[in-house]
Design a protein around this motif. Sequence first.
Motif, PDB file in Angstrom:
ATOM      1  N   GLU A 106      -1.759   3.704   7.604  1.00  0.00           N
ATOM      2  CA  GLU A 106      -2.400   3.923   8.889  1.00  0.00           C
ATOM      3  C   GLU A 106      -3.600   4.859   8.825  1.00  0.00           C
ATOM      4  OE1 GLU A 106       0.707   5.188  11.511  1.00  0.00           O
ATOM      5  OE2 GLU A 106       1.393   3.137  11.859  1.00  0.00           O
ATOM      6  N   TYR A 107      -3.882   5.454   7.671  1.00  0.00           N
ATOM      7  CA  TYR A 107      -5.025   6.359   7.600  1.00  0.00           C
ATOM      8  C   TYR A 107      -5.495   6.569   6.165  1.00  0.00           C
ATOM      9  CZ  TYR A 107      -1.050   9.533   6.835  1.00  0.00           C
ATOM     10  OH  TYR A 107       0.111  10.107   6.377  1.00  0.00           O
ATOM     11  N   LEU A 108      -6.752   7.018   6.058  1.00  0.00           N
ATOM     12  CA  LEU A 108      -7.342   7.452   4.798  1.00  0.00           C
ATOM     13  C   LEU A 108      -7.305   8.975   4.805  1.00  0.00           C
ATOM     14  CD1 LEU A 108      -9.074   6.730   2.212  1.00  0.00           C
ATOM     15  CD2 LEU A 108     -11.082   7.038   3.681  1.00  0.00           C
ATOM     16  N   GLU A 109      -6.729   9.576   3.776  1.00  0.00           N
ATOM     17  CA  GLU A 109      -6.510  11.022   3.796  1.00  0.00           C
ATOM     18  C   GLU A 109      -7.145  11.712   2.602  1.00  0.00           C
ATOM     19  OE1 GLU A 109      -2.501  13.175   4.590  1.00  0.00           O
ATOM     20  OE2 GLU A 109      -2.712  13.109   2.410  1.00  0.00           O
ATOM     21  N   ALA A 110      -7.890  12.776   2.887  1.00  0.00           N
ATOM     22  CA  ALA A 110      -8.367  13.699   1.868  1.00  0.00           C
ATOM     23  C   ALA A 110      -7.590  14.997   2.067  1.00  0.00           C
ATOM     24  CB  ALA A 110      -9.861  13.948   2.015  1.00  0.00           C
ATOM     25  N   ARG A 111      -7.022  15.523   0.985  1.00  0.00           N
ATOM     26  CA  ARG A 111      -6.139  16.685   1.100  1.00  0.00           C
ATOM     27  C   ARG A 111      -6.464  17.700   0.014  1.00  0.00           C
ATOM     28  NH1 ARG A 111       0.054  17.243   2.334  1.00  0.00           N
ATOM     29  NH2 ARG A 111       0.621  19.118   1.165  1.00  0.00           N
ATOM     30  N   MET A 112      -6.377  18.981   0.383  1.00  0.00           N
ATOM     31  CA  MET A 112      -6.553  20.064  -0.582  1.00  0.00           C
ATOM     32  C   MET A 112      -5.358  21.011  -0.463  1.00  0.00           C
ATOM     33  SD  MET A 112      -9.556  22.961  -0.929  1.00  0.00           S
ATOM     34  CE  MET A 112     -10.756  21.806  -1.606  1.00  0.00           C
TER      35      MET A 112
END
Length: 486
Positions: free
Chosen positions: A249-255
């Motif tokens: 359901e989403y494109l995620e960038a995570r740090m």
Amino acid sequence: MIPVAAGAAVVVMAGTVWATVSLVSFGGPQPEEVLPASSVAFAKLDLSIDGSQAMELMEFVDRLPDEVTEEMDQSDGDMTDLFAEGFLETFPDAPQSQDEVAEWIGQRAGFAAWPASGEAQMEEGAGVAAVVALAVEDEQLAEEGLNEFSGEYEDFAFEVIDGFALLTNSDAALDDRMSQMEEHGPLAEAETFSGDMADVPGGSIAVGWSDFTRLMEVEEFAQSFESEMAAETGEMSGRTTATLRVDGEYLEARMDVFDFEVDGAGMAWLSETPGASVAALESLPESTVMALGASGLDTALADAYENDELPFVTSSGQLQEMERMFNGMGAGLPEGFTQLLGSSTAFGVNSIDMQSFFGSSYGGGEEVSFQYRAVGGDEQVLSDFVENMAADPYATPPGVSTDGDAVVVSQGSSATGSLGDDPVFQQTMQGMDEAVVAGYFDMRQVLTGTDVQSPDQWGALGMALSVTEEGQRSSLELRWSPSGGE
């Protein structure tokens, strides 16, 4: 953020949608196996995805706006073609064609940098050496192909080993990599690196890692960093991982940041904050375009104040100025934090016209419609604050009222429904329940009136900051959740 989200989607989807039918098996040699454990920074792109990732991609593609999917490559689009195209864009003078490069190139690439001196450095004064590890499917063809054009570039050296072509700027850098491997072993076996990477979200397409502590020990890097920040950073320590992945359901960038401190100050002051910032946003009007929310920020700041650990306050002069400002509003510290922020805080901008918001060359921006909610805040203190902060004495100031246990400061009109009832809000902010700070940006409303074909298909952007493990770990998530399939 809009072109970044759209661009990332196109780049990822154009090359990987084919996997929904191919179901490539994940595995094989990894770049960290041929890069040294002395590395202070590492990044990897791996598009040889598995079946579960393929299903997530298929669901996500169904949600993309029509104008994005129209630009996607719908051919069989083998990953090697994508990598071959990128390789030739990097080395445009290469004598080989894309089809020839595709015969030997692989589907993953890695990069690492480690402290170095002399000719091994990326460039004079860099303080680090760096190597790109490019996976190859045929080592002999790779050797032949790279030999063909190596003479076209002065600062180019390569070595093919263990399923990878190692690309760098000099033979000295290749020799230094070998020396580092012999002394420290591969990065894949480094305990700290392996521990940090073990917590990387499954199904990540791109991964990055860096060690701030050791980076700051590189004199050239520390000087460059301080110069760019226009201030002395003092001591900075910690480590971080960064990932890009596609959920259905989403494109995620995570740090994720581990043991991070600057001049001895870390994120511990936020660690006891209840993760209810998304819930704080839910009470804002359904017409909210952009919003920021927090929960328990008042007690976190009060504790930090009493322990002389207030973030961003680095001198007694700054602290005294803050105390004078709060006292002037009748909100002495530390109680003033709760009086202004409440135990739950949310701010949302409604029905915004972006051209008016940022102003134009023909005049200033128009009045912005907004709502601020502070559960448990002090109505009188907030009224005084609004009156003191009014920029135009002739304009109507924002209204201050109560709604149950919340003090509400509002300006302009807004819808009567709640943001929490919006399906796109629910889709975007799902799984962010532990966030101490959350943000939301409705792209459907922002893009209305623009050249975008169907604004309602662009969904929303979400942000969440979480602090766990007594402040030793912080996570920042950024998402794009399109609504084209709704």
